[in-house]
Scaffold this active site. Structure first.
Site, mmCIF file in Angstrom:
data_model
loop_
_atom_site.group_PDB
_atom_site.id
_atom_site.type_symbol
_atom_site.label_atom_id
_atom_site.label_comp_id
_atom_site.label_asym_id
_atom_site.label_seq_id
_atom_site.Cartn_x
_atom_site.Cartn_y
_atom_site.Cartn_z
ATOM 1 N N LYS A 186 0.829 -1.198 0.000
ATOM 2 C CA LYS A 186 0.000 0.000 0.000
ATOM 3 C C LYS A 186 0.880 1.272 0.000
ATOM 4 O O LYS A 186 2.092 1.195 0.162
ATOM 5 C CB LYS A 186 -0.939 -0.012 1.213
ATOM 6 C CG LYS A 186 -1.929 -1.192 1.193
ATOM 7 C CD LYS A 186 -2.744 -1.238 -0.096
ATOM 8 C CE LYS A 186 -4.038 -2.026 0.014
ATOM 9 N NZ LYS A 186 -3.863 -3.494 0.029
HETATM 10 C C1 LIG Z 1 -5.265 -4.275 0.627
HETATM 11 C C2 LIG Z 1 -6.713 -4.091 0.669
HETATM 12 C C3 LIG Z 1 -7.494 -4.533 1.745
HETATM 13 C C4 LIG Z 1 -6.980 -5.410 2.844
HETATM 14 O O1 LIG Z 1 -5.843 -5.031 3.440
HETATM 15 P P1 LIG Z 1 -4.848 -6.078 4.158
HETATM 16 O O2 LIG Z 1 -4.066 -5.170 5.042
HETATM 17 O O3 LIG Z 1 -4.002 -6.696 3.085
HETATM 18 O O4 LIG Z 1 -5.668 -7.058 4.914
HETATM 19 C C5 LIG Z 1 -8.843 -4.235 1.744
HETATM 20 N N1 LIG Z 1 -9.406 -3.553 0.742
HETATM 21 C C6 LIG Z 1 -8.698 -3.144 -0.324
HETATM 22 C C7 LIG Z 1 -9.383 -2.373 -1.401
HETATM 23 C C8 LIG Z 1 -7.341 -3.414 -0.412
HETATM 24 O O5 LIG Z 1 -6.659 -3.028 -1.502
#
Ligand SMILES: *Cc1c(COP(=O)(O)O)cnc(C)c1O
Length: 397
Positions: A186
């Site tokens: 992210k």
């Molecule tokens: C990455 C992501 C998540 C979940 O995040 P994690 O930390 O990997 O559990 C949820 N929603 C979206 C749109 C994402 O891109």
């Protein structure tokens, strides 16, 4: 978008603080921790940057969605409206609390279509969960009107769009609750982690207790705390929070690098008549983590995606065929394949998605290519990439 590209001295120094005290947990051990409260510090930084009263850190973005729903009192048999184009975490978090994921179409914003949301509302609907995919947002104004009219909660999944805004408000802060992920890919990362933001004190208190086994966090004797309701363990560790403390300080720098790189790519493709860009709702500012655009039709989009790869333009995605982000490949959901028995409400109420008509989503996603915008590219690399992309895409008119 990935913060991992720029992991450096400030991250190391924050982690070193935690290693020096040896207190890896966010609660307790007051005497040993040299006054280091990394999770609390990051929550405070988040409330400031995200213009929200409260923040609750948890172990992942998926945990954030789960805890957000639980904190608002959503439970077994409640329906949560979510888009066909998202990450699997959307329905995982809904199913985790026995609620029912109701998939609806996306539109040219690549996020929830307000029209489709409105026609999916039933007397069991509790929540509308827009997912701000690939750096840009849903039409939050239209969704808010629908939620207010039908007395529904608006829960923003801003995991892929941290730092973007809508009508001057940071994404995640517009709805009743907003969620972020700090996983390794992210815009900013903790390694693993997530957060919920809200202006609602009850939701914050519930999230605080629920994410730590129901602990009420009163006093400073953990063993003597009471448990007003059932909870779970979704805690973040101090080590992870420490990385986040460094990264959030750099968020605005990351966004400006992304914007610069995104703009070079977009300006290069703008003259092409066969390319149109994903719609950003009026009042919205992207976080520029992806450049998403439409080809004239599905065949051309698919072929253009392959051609981009062959020309060495990496990190572009054709979501229509993607295992993780589009409903077509979610056969584990469609066939209700779980390790143990699902809650009876889910068995009874989950729609048969093998029978669904999401042709309106297909019409947009089938034509979409999204290219990741990286932080580590040199200026030359961006210019070179832009010209290669233009050369390839111009052949698909
Ligand atoms: C990455 C992501 C998540 C979940 O995040 P994690 O930390 O990997 O559990 C949820 N929603 C979206 C749109 C994402 O891109």
């Amino acid at each position: 978008m990935p913060g991992f590209e720029l992991f450096g001295e400030s991250e190391k120094s924050q982690v070193q603080d935690v290693l020096d005290s040896g207190v890896l947990m966010r609660y307790g051990f007051d005497g040993m921790r040299n006054n280091h409260w990394k999770a609390l510090e990051l929550e405070e930084a988040l409330t400031k940057r995200m213009d929200s009263k409260y923040a609750q850190l948890v172990s992942s973005g998926t945990a954030a969605l789960t805890v957000a729903l639980a904190s608002a009192g959503v439970g077994a048999g409640d329906e949560v409206i979510m888009p066909t184009f998202t990450f699997v975490a959307s329905f995982e978090s809904i199913l985790a609390i026995g609620a029912i994921p109701i998939l609806v179409d996306v539109d040219e914003t690549l996020t929830l279509s307000p029209k489709a949301v409105e026609s999916a509302i039933t007397d069991k609907t509790k929540v509308v969960m827009p997912v701000h995919m690939c750096g840009s947002m849903a039409n939050l104004g239209a969704l808010k009107v629908i939620c207010d009219t039908h007395n529904l909660l608006l829960l923003e999944d801003a995991c892929q769009a941290i730092g973007g805004s809508y009508n001057g408000k940071p994404l995640g802060s517009y709805g009743d609750l907003g969620c972020f992920s700090f996983d390794y890919v992210k815009t900013i990362t903790c390694g693993e982690g997530g957060a919920i933001i809200t202006n609602n004190e009850t939701y914050k208190t519930n999230a605080d207790h629920y994410s730590d086994h129901g602990h009420d966090h009163v006093g400073n004797n953990r063993g003597a705390e009471t448990h007003p309701f059932l909870g779970y363990n979704f805690r973040i560790s101090e080590l992870h929070a420490a990385v986040g403390c460094a990264q959030i300080e750099r968020l605005d720098d990351f966004l400006s690098i992304q914007k610069k790189n995104y703009t070079v790519l977009r300006d290069s493709l703008s003259p092409l008549k066969n390319i149109t860009f994903r719609k950003v709702p009026t009042g919205g500012v992207e976080n520029y983590s992806f450049l998403s655009f439409f080809l004239p039709n599905q065949e051309k989009a698919k072929a253009a995606h392959v051609a981009l790869g062959e020309a060495g333009v990496d990190a572009c995605f054709y979501w229509f065929d993607n295992n993780w982000h589009y409903y077509k490949e979610w056969e584990h959901l469609t066939s209700k394949r779980s390790l143990g028995k699902l809650p009876q409400e889910v068995v009874n109420q989950l729609p048969d998605y093998s029978e669904s008509d999401f042709s309106k989503s297909d019409a947009w996603i089938g034509r979409t290519i999204s290219c990741l915008v990286k932080l580590s590219w040199t200026e030359e690399e961006v210019v070179e990439r832009a010209s290669r992309m233009k050369g390839v895409l111009s052949k698909f008119s």
